[in-house]
Design an enzyme around this catalytic site. Sequence first.
Site, PDB file in Angstrom:
ATOM      1  N   THR A 134       0.899  -1.254   0.100  1.00 47.39           N
ATOM      2  CA  THR A 134       0.185   0.075  -0.017  1.00 47.39           C
ATOM      3  C   THR A 134       0.887   1.299   0.093  1.00 47.39           C
ATOM      4  O   THR A 134       2.073   1.064   0.420  1.00 47.39           O
ATOM      5  CB  THR A 134      -0.696   0.183   1.194  1.00 47.39           C
ATOM      6  OG1 THR A 134      -0.016   0.351   2.380  1.00 47.39           O
ATOM      7  CG2 THR A 134      -1.738  -1.064   1.373  1.00 47.39           C
ATOM      8  N   GLU A 151      -5.526  -4.382  -0.389  1.00 47.92           N
ATOM      9  CA  GLU A 151      -5.935  -5.373   0.674  1.00 47.92           C
ATOM     10  C   GLU A 151      -7.019  -6.158   0.049  1.00 47.92           C
ATOM     11  O   GLU A 151      -7.281  -7.247   0.703  1.00 47.92           O
ATOM     12  CB  GLU A 151      -6.225  -4.917   2.035  1.00 47.92           C
ATOM     13  CG  GLU A 151      -4.891  -4.239   2.573  1.00 47.92           C
ATOM     14  CD  GLU A 151      -4.858  -2.733   2.497  1.00 47.92           C
ATOM     15  OE1 GLU A 151      -5.269  -2.311   1.194  1.00 47.92           O
ATOM     16  OE2 GLU A 151      -4.425  -1.930   3.219  1.00 47.92           O
ATOM     17  N   LYS A 206     -14.176  17.084  11.843  1.00 47.07           N
ATOM     18  CA  LYS A 206     -14.949  17.113  13.142  1.00 47.07           C
ATOM     19  C   LYS A 206     -15.433  18.342  13.654  1.00 47.07           C
ATOM     20  O   LYS A 206     -14.642  19.134  14.233  1.00 47.07           O
ATOM     21  CB  LYS A 206     -14.363  16.197  14.415  1.00 47.07           C
ATOM     22  CG  LYS A 206     -14.144  14.767  13.717  1.00 47.07           C
ATOM     23  CD  LYS A 206     -13.571  13.993  14.953  1.00 47.07           C
ATOM     24  CE  LYS A 206     -13.442  12.593  14.358  1.00 47.07           C
ATOM     25  NZ  LYS A 206     -12.227  11.858  14.167  1.00 47.07           N
ATOM     26  N   TRP A 226     -19.566  14.973  12.232  1.00 46.16           N
ATOM     27  CA  TRP A 226     -18.641  14.670  11.136  1.00 46.16           C
ATOM     28  C   TRP A 226     -19.070  15.463   9.757  1.00 46.16           C
ATOM     29  O   TRP A 226     -20.342  15.259   9.510  1.00 46.16           O
ATOM     30  CB  TRP A 226     -18.384  13.150  10.956  1.00 46.16           C
ATOM     31  CG  TRP A 226     -17.689  12.458  11.992  1.00 46.16           C
ATOM     32  CD1 TRP A 226     -17.293  13.174  13.309  1.00 46.16           C
ATOM     33  CD2 TRP A 226     -17.247  11.231  11.974  1.00 46.16           C
ATOM     34  NE1 TRP A 226     -16.689  12.109  13.947  1.00 46.16           N
ATOM     35  CE2 TRP A 226     -16.685  10.819  13.284  1.00 46.16           C
ATOM     36  CE3 TRP A 226     -17.466  10.081  11.179  1.00 46.16           C
ATOM     37  CZ2 TRP A 226     -16.142   9.758  13.588  1.00 46.16           C
ATOM     38  CZ3 TRP A 226     -16.809   8.749  11.430  1.00 46.16           C
ATOM     39  CH2 TRP A 226     -16.275   8.682  12.581  1.00 46.16           C
TER      40      TRP A 226
HETATM   41  P1  ADP Z   1      -3.135   3.155  -1.874  1.00 42.18           P
HETATM   42  O1  ADP Z   1      -3.820   2.840  -0.506  1.00 42.18           O
HETATM   43  O2  ADP Z   1      -1.750   2.110  -2.109  1.00 42.18           O
HETATM   44  O3  ADP Z   1      -3.382   4.442  -2.170  1.00 42.18           O
HETATM   45  P2  ADP Z   1      -5.417   1.833  -2.685  1.00 42.18           P
HETATM   46  O4  ADP Z   1      -6.155   1.643  -4.135  1.00 42.18           O
HETATM   47  O5  ADP Z   1      -5.491   0.598  -2.258  1.00 42.18           O
HETATM   48  O6  ADP Z   1      -4.307   2.273  -2.935  1.00 42.18           O
HETATM   49  O7  ADP Z   1      -6.619   2.733  -1.690  1.00 42.18           O
HETATM   50  C1  ADP Z   1      -7.567   2.426  -1.302  1.00 42.18           C
HETATM   51  C2  ADP Z   1      -8.385   3.527  -0.634  1.00 42.18           C
HETATM   52  O8  ADP Z   1      -8.880   4.242  -1.885  1.00 42.18           O
HETATM   53  C3  ADP Z   1      -9.766   3.037  -0.096  1.00 42.18           C
HETATM   54  O9  ADP Z   1      -9.568   2.470   1.129  1.00 42.18           O
HETATM   55  C4  ADP Z   1     -10.582   4.279  -0.315  1.00 42.18           C
HETATM   56  O10 ADP Z   1     -10.184   5.215   0.772  1.00 42.18           O
HETATM   57  C5  ADP Z   1      -9.985   4.764  -1.725  1.00 42.18           C
HETATM   58  N1  ADP Z   1     -11.166   4.597  -2.526  1.00 42.18           N
HETATM   59  C6  ADP Z   1     -10.867   3.804  -3.532  1.00 42.18           C
HETATM   60  N2  ADP Z   1     -12.069   3.549  -4.316  1.00 42.18           N
HETATM   61  C7  ADP Z   1     -12.795   4.756  -3.974  1.00 42.18           C
HETATM   62  C8  ADP Z   1     -13.959   5.379  -4.424  1.00 42.18           C
HETATM   63  N3  ADP Z   1     -14.522   4.936  -5.320  1.00 42.18           N
HETATM   64  N4  ADP Z   1     -14.423   6.276  -3.824  1.00 42.18           N
HETATM   65  C9  ADP Z   1     -13.655   6.773  -2.709  1.00 42.18           C
HETATM   66  N5  ADP Z   1     -12.553   6.466  -2.419  1.00 42.18           N
HETATM   67  C10 ADP Z   1     -12.164   5.188  -2.886  1.00 42.18           C
END
Ligand code: ADP
Length: 542
Positions: A185, A330, A439, A444
């Site tokens: 990640t 993940e 917050k 929120w």
């Molecule tokens: P990295 O963490 O390496 O940047 P990831 O693709 O694993 O890459 O990131 C996952 C995160 O991306 C999710 O937990 C979420 O916060 C965000 N995310 C993914 N798709 C969406 C979406 N369609 N809308 C909002 N947030 C998203």
Amino acid sequence: MLGLMQDWPLLCHKIIDYAATQHGEREIVTRSIEGPIVRTNYAQIRVRAKKVSQALDADGFKMGDRIATLGWNTARHMESWYGIMGIGAIYHTLNPRLFPEQLAWIMNHAEDKAILTDLSFVPILEAIADKVPSLQKIIVLTDEAHLPKDSKLQLEAYETWIGGHDGDFEWMQFDENTACGMCYTSGTTGDPKGVVYSHRSNVLHALISCQPDALGIGSNEVIMPVVPMFHANAWGIAHTAPMVGAKVVNPGALMDGASIYELLDSEKVSLTAAVPTVWLMLLAYLEESGKKLPHLKRVVIGGSACPRAMMEKFQNDYDVDVIHAWGMTEMSPIGTIGCLKPQYQGLTGAEKLDLQEKQGYAPFGVEMKVTDDENVELPWDGKTFGRLKVRGLAIANAYYGGAGEDQFDSESWFDTGDVAHINELGYMQITDRAKDVIKSGGEWISTIDLENLAVGHPDIQEAAVIGITHPRWDERPLLICIAKEGRQPSESDVLEFMEGKVAKWWMPNAVAFVDEIPHTATGKIQKIELRKQFSEYSFPDG
Ligand code: ADP
């Protein structure tokens, strides 16, 4: 009593075997790093993947060895994944957009033994290779003619490396739970964390993602993964496409609007997938050039929330359906997909967009729930938001080396770090990352909702919202915007546009215009960096 069915381990190389057998002539088209468009097919990909297996085997690499790849989406990258997996080794995708020091850290953590790199990234390796003592071999995904001759590193050309082998190789056999892939990640908070996929989880993920209410693809599809293979497995497409025999169009290193358009048009792409920042570039190009998208039917958008204005453009101006999806490295990565259940089939116009702003519902194999901070499950009412937790058949149960243990509980629920609500029909909507939520006076405020609304303003190119300390309310939202080229919207223009579209107390206290908004290596707005930039900021009203 046990069932009397055959034991047919779910191994990833069976996917490419199937593609070569049933769809051998189906094309894989690539904009090569050397320049020209090159064409191959599944039959050739399998033969060359077997040559990769033979070359690795001949060099003494073994089951469980981590073999890094630092490459764009190309046929060579795809065949090398299958070749690595075919001897039970582990492809480890590296994101070239990370800082060199982060890459070196990740390679050391994973103890990568060899790397297959694109030509474009040889300079990065020159800077870090001596900091990675486990690294024994560097293969450049090119031919002898293009191999850099003056590098201080000992480089080998991929075509020469596999050229000495004949492809007559039996895939190795092992348990389906054997590790096959690895991806870290981005580590926006703390060190990057390694996710380790298994053959079984990748095969099942591919099966899930080709279902009609997921990617919905078959052999007639022409699919262009613009999302890179180093970003959460190109959302699984390198496995899903061969599993159904879809034609694949790889964009290589060029992701600007004109280059993407050229391939969409010339290869008659019907489905494509990428993060919103890529689509901003394409839409800007289409607007300038007046071109249309006659072949494209669907676009999958995820990685960050898809702005409503982007969905409207694709659907109304170009007749391309948007599929909003959410996932994580993940989760292999698919978590939810915004296809329409029967109850929603009749939706049109604004009502359809309201639903599409949600990230969709979970396919088979993904369970989800939202909880409060005390882990009490919250109702699926479409408004009560809390921590989003997931478990399922292609979801990590731990990080490599035991990092981030507190994100996994004893019942395998993984805390995604996202804040979301789920409606009565199971449609989930992300309202924030837990660490970004504002917050204000004990309540929120969703930064994502405000950002999506702001980019609906015709003069705004991109928007980000962060919380700024406020003496009375703890935190209040500051809207940070980039104006579209040649436009100069004022603060009151933007605020007036937003008024009435969100609760009054959610309205940003101020708007700041900037020339640039920082992004992470996977195209997300880098809020940590923005918070640093605005650490001295205080609202005009105190
Ligand atoms: P990295 O963490 O390496 O940047 P990831 O693709 O694993 O890459 O990131 C996952 C995160 O991306 C999710 O937990 C979420 O916060 C965000 N995310 C993914 N798709 C969406 C979406 N369609 N809308 C909002 N947030 C998203």
